[in-house]
Design a protein around this motif. Sequence first.
Motif, PDB file in Angstrom:
ATOM      1  N   ALA A 153       0.863  -1.187   0.000  1.00 51.57           N
ATOM      2  CA  ALA A 153       0.000   0.000   0.000  1.00 51.57           C
ATOM      3  C   ALA A 153       0.900   1.239   0.000  1.00 51.57           C
ATOM      4  O   ALA A 153       2.103   1.145   0.260  1.00 51.57           O
ATOM      5  N   ASP A 154       0.317   2.391  -0.250  1.00 52.71           N
ATOM      6  CA  ASP A 154       1.086   3.647  -0.348  1.00 52.71           C
ATOM      7  C   ASP A 154       1.373   4.155   1.071  1.00 52.71           C
ATOM      8  O   ASP A 154       0.626   4.949   1.638  1.00 52.71           O
ATOM      9  N   MET A 155       2.485   3.664   1.646  1.00 55.30           N
ATOM     10  CA  MET A 155       2.709   3.820   3.089  1.00 55.30           C
ATOM     11  C   MET A 155       3.066   5.242   3.532  1.00 55.30           C
ATOM     12  O   MET A 155       2.752   5.607   4.669  1.00 55.30           O
ATOM     13  N   ASP A 156       3.702   6.062   2.691  1.00 58.78           N
ATOM     14  CA  ASP A 156       4.109   7.402   3.171  1.00 58.78           C
ATOM     15  C   ASP A 156       2.908   8.237   3.622  1.00 58.78           C
ATOM     16  O   ASP A 156       2.866   8.695   4.773  1.00 58.78           O
ATOM     17  N   PRO A 157       1.904   8.451   2.748  1.00 55.97           N
ATOM     18  CA  PRO A 157       0.741   9.226   3.224  1.00 55.97           C
ATOM     19  C   PRO A 157      -0.048   8.510   4.324  1.00 55.97           C
ATOM     20  O   PRO A 157      -0.643   9.170   5.182  1.00 55.97           O
ATOM     21  N   ILE A 158      -0.021   7.176   4.319  1.00 55.43           N
ATOM     22  CA  ILE A 158      -0.714   6.429   5.389  1.00 55.43           C
ATOM     23  C   ILE A 158      -0.060   6.735   6.737  1.00 55.43           C
ATOM     24  O   ILE A 158      -0.739   7.027   7.730  1.00 55.43           O
ATOM     25  N   MET A 159       1.271   6.714   6.778  1.00 54.15           N
ATOM     26  CA  MET A 159       1.977   6.987   8.036  1.00 54.15           C
ATOM     27  C   MET A 159       1.779   8.445   8.461  1.00 54.15           C
ATOM     28  O   MET A 159       1.671   8.738   9.660  1.00 54.15           O
ATOM     29  N   ILE A 167      -0.764  -1.274  11.685  1.00 53.53           N
ATOM     30  CA  ILE A 167      -0.441  -2.704  11.571  1.00 53.53           C
ATOM     31  C   ILE A 167      -0.500  -3.063  10.093  1.00 53.53           C
ATOM     32  O   ILE A 167      -1.567  -3.025   9.483  1.00 53.53           O
ATOM     33  N   GLU A 168       0.649  -3.360   9.505  1.00 53.34           N
ATOM     34  CA  GLU A 168       0.671  -3.718   8.076  1.00 53.34           C
ATOM     35  C   GLU A 168       0.256  -5.174   7.912  1.00 53.34           C
ATOM     36  O   GLU A 168       0.926  -6.073   8.426  1.00 53.34           O
ATOM     37  N   ASP A 169      -0.818  -5.406   7.172  1.00 56.06           N
ATOM     38  CA  ASP A 169      -1.203  -6.774   6.844  1.00 56.06           C
ATOM     39  C   ASP A 169      -0.443  -7.160   5.572  1.00 56.06           C
ATOM     40  O   ASP A 169      -0.874  -6.896   4.451  1.00 56.06           O
ATOM     41  N   ALA A 170       0.725  -7.758   5.820  1.00 62.78           N
ATOM     42  CA  ALA A 170       1.590  -8.184   4.707  1.00 62.78           C
ATOM     43  C   ALA A 170       1.480  -9.704   4.525  1.00 62.78           C
ATOM     44  O   ALA A 170       2.436 -10.350   4.081  1.00 62.78           O
ATOM     45  N   LYS A 197      11.872   0.068   1.186  1.00 65.00           N
ATOM     46  CA  LYS A 197      11.639  -0.499   2.531  1.00 65.00           C
ATOM     47  C   LYS A 197      10.828  -1.779   2.415  1.00 65.00           C
ATOM     48  O   LYS A 197       9.913  -1.869   1.587  1.00 65.00           O
ATOM     49  N   LYS A 198      11.134  -2.739   3.289  1.00 62.01           N
ATOM     50  CA  LYS A 198      10.445  -4.022   3.231  1.00 62.01           C
ATOM     51  C   LYS A 198       9.032  -3.938   3.833  1.00 62.01           C
ATOM     52  O   LYS A 198       8.820  -3.288   4.871  1.00 62.01           O
ATOM     53  N   ALA A 199       8.094  -4.613   3.172  1.00 62.94           N
ATOM     54  CA  ALA A 199       6.733  -4.703   3.710  1.00 62.94           C
ATOM     55  C   ALA A 199       6.791  -5.258   5.123  1.00 62.94           C
ATOM     56  O   ALA A 199       7.509  -6.223   5.386  1.00 62.94           O
ATOM     57  N   GLY A 200       6.075  -4.640   6.018  1.00 56.53           N
ATOM     58  CA  GLY A 200       6.050  -5.072   7.420  1.00 56.53           C
ATOM     59  C   GLY A 200       6.993  -4.280   8.304  1.00 56.53           C
ATOM     60  O   GLY A 200       6.871  -4.316   9.527  1.00 56.53           O
ATOM     61  N   SER A 201       7.935  -3.535   7.671  1.00 57.65           N
ATOM     62  CA  SER A 201       8.938  -2.821   8.485  1.00 57.65           C
ATOM     63  C   SER A 201       8.610  -1.339   8.638  1.00 57.65           C
ATOM     64  O   SER A 201       9.340  -0.599   9.283  1.00 57.65           O
ATOM     65  N   ILE A 202       7.510  -0.889   8.036  1.00 55.49           N
ATOM     66  CA  ILE A 202       7.246   0.547   7.955  1.00 55.49           C
ATOM     67  C   ILE A 202       6.309   1.018   9.076  1.00 55.49           C
ATOM     68  O   ILE A 202       6.522   2.056   9.699  1.00 55.49           O
ATOM     69  N   GLY A 203       5.258   0.252   9.328  1.00 52.73           N
ATOM     70  CA  GLY A 203       4.316   0.593  10.399  1.00 52.73           C
ATOM     71  C   GLY A 203       4.877   0.204  11.760  1.00 52.73           C
ATOM     72  O   GLY A 203       6.047  -0.163  11.889  1.00 52.73           O
ATOM     73  N   HIS A 204       4.011   0.258  12.787  1.00 53.72           N
ATOM     74  CA  HIS A 204       4.463  -0.126  14.134  1.00 53.72           C
ATOM     75  C   HIS A 204       4.598  -1.640  14.255  1.00 53.72           C
ATOM     76  O   HIS A 204       5.444  -2.148  14.992  1.00 53.72           O
ATOM     77  N   ILE A 205       3.708  -2.354  13.546  1.00 52.34           N
ATOM     78  CA  ILE A 205       3.723  -3.828  13.561  1.00 52.34           C
ATOM     79  C   ILE A 205       3.445  -4.286  12.128  1.00 52.34           C
ATOM     80  O   ILE A 205       2.700  -3.630  11.384  1.00 52.34           O
ATOM     81  N   VAL A 252       4.657 -12.161  13.424  1.00 47.78           N
ATOM     82  CA  VAL A 252       4.442 -10.734  13.698  1.00 47.78           C
ATOM     83  C   VAL A 252       5.813 -10.090  13.784  1.00 47.78           C
ATOM     84  O   VAL A 252       6.710 -10.652  14.425  1.00 47.78           O
ATOM     85  N   VAL A 253       6.005  -8.948  13.138  1.00 49.45           N
ATOM     86  CA  VAL A 253       7.310  -8.272  13.217  1.00 49.45           C
ATOM     87  C   VAL A 253       7.120  -6.841  13.727  1.00 49.45           C
ATOM     88  O   VAL A 253       6.064  -6.230  13.524  1.00 49.45           O
ATOM     89  N   THR A 254       8.132  -6.345  14.399  1.00 50.98           N
ATOM     90  CA  THR A 254       8.073  -4.974  14.913  1.00 50.98           C
ATOM     91  C   THR A 254       9.491  -4.476  15.206  1.00 50.98           C
ATOM     92  O   THR A 254      10.414  -5.274  15.393  1.00 50.98           O
ATOM     93  N   GLN A 255       9.610  -3.149  15.254  1.00 55.34           N
ATOM     94  CA  GLN A 255      10.892  -2.532  15.634  1.00 55.34           C
ATOM     95  C   GLN A 255      10.826  -2.073  17.092  1.00 55.34           C
ATOM     96  O   GLN A 255      11.811  -1.577  17.628  1.00 55.34           O
TER      97      GLN A 255
END
Length: 388
Positions: free
Chosen positions: A138-144, A155-158, A169-177, A197-200
């Motif tokens: 999905a278009d993550m910049d405006p979403i974030m 929460i990215e549903d990847a 950037k890898k899918a799943g690494s951009i949002g909080h989870i 589930v992945v998160t930073q």
Amino acid sequence: MKVPLLDLKAQYASIRDDVRRAVDEVMESQYFILGPKVEELEKQVAAYSDVTHAVGVSSGTDALLAALMAADVQPGDEVITSPFTFFSTAGVIARLGARPVFVDIDPVTYNIDPGKIEAAATPRTKALIPVHLFGQSADMDPIMDTARKHNLIVIEDAAQSIGAEYKGKKAGSIGHIGIFSFFPSKNLGGFGDGGMVVTQDDALHEKLRMLRVHGSKPKYYHKIVGGNFRLDALQAAILLVKLKHLDAWSKKRRENAAAYDAKFAASGLPESGHISTPVPVYKASGDTNHHIYNQYTIRTTDPGHRDTLRAFLGESGIGTEIYYPLPLHLQECFRDLGYKKGDFPISEEAAASVLSLPIYPELTEEQQDYIVQKIVEFFKTQGNGDNS
Ligand SMILES: Cc1ncc(COP(=O)(O)O)c(C=O)c1O
């Protein structure tokens, strides 16, 4: 000729010895739940997805559920997502007593339209689940940006998009989870159910680990109410074998997609307005994973043609699928949400006109030629370019 939608047997034949060895190792250890294989898979998936933490869980659905629980989604909270996705994206929201709030999709990528999110946010909105459908982010910049403005957990549903990239950037690494599914039809599919589930975020990671084992830490001391969301060691052992091949398999899917694009262009079908082919929006330089083509989804311009085309291909021995025939706002179980037909016209149009074709890595050129030839044949019988 027979062309299934997905040929898992062909893939298994190429890794049989390694998989059997890995399964034997687990059998000999008799260590079946979590343990070293799961820990190794978590380490490797975290590295693969450019995140600090990964938590192996029982399915993509449970990954979403655990993610929402970690985000502290409570009854009465609202969670924004797409109505054009697999059921579980919204099902988990409802299971927690929260309210799925749908936002229509972009007609090209089939992913949530970032420009429409703002209008759906209320003071009760707690989280936002963008879905990376069919293998494209999905278009993550405006979403974030919108999430930051409204203090929402993303929460990215990847589930369908492990390894896909958005602007490098890898899918799943951009949002909080982020979450992945290892359902057998995914690019990285197990021999049964599984997810990650992945998160930073260290605190979210700690909570996710607890939630996976009934909220306990240490064992038998329950700080919060969680569930049994554990990943089996057998699945992890098999997935460790398959992860080594993931990039090569996704590359083959991209090559198959490019071959379809070229064959369809040569057939004149898109030009004459009969069908449209997928558009990889986030093109990167070189051979990077902008789109991992978990699905290659075409559209019939006239929705009236979709089901007859599918039936014709079925009679010709070609497997296809409709992902998804009914958008979530029109599902019976969500009637109480009060949505009606016409609320999300772009999702409704997509549901009426999409058709996913075989795209698995082992698909041969001969099979692709046959599929394209049959689609051309179908439109010829519809009356020479008349798609009214
Ligand atoms: C977009 C999406 N979300 C969530 C899921 C749920 O994953 P699972 O089937 O592993 O529970 C899937 C997979 O089917 C999916 O495609």
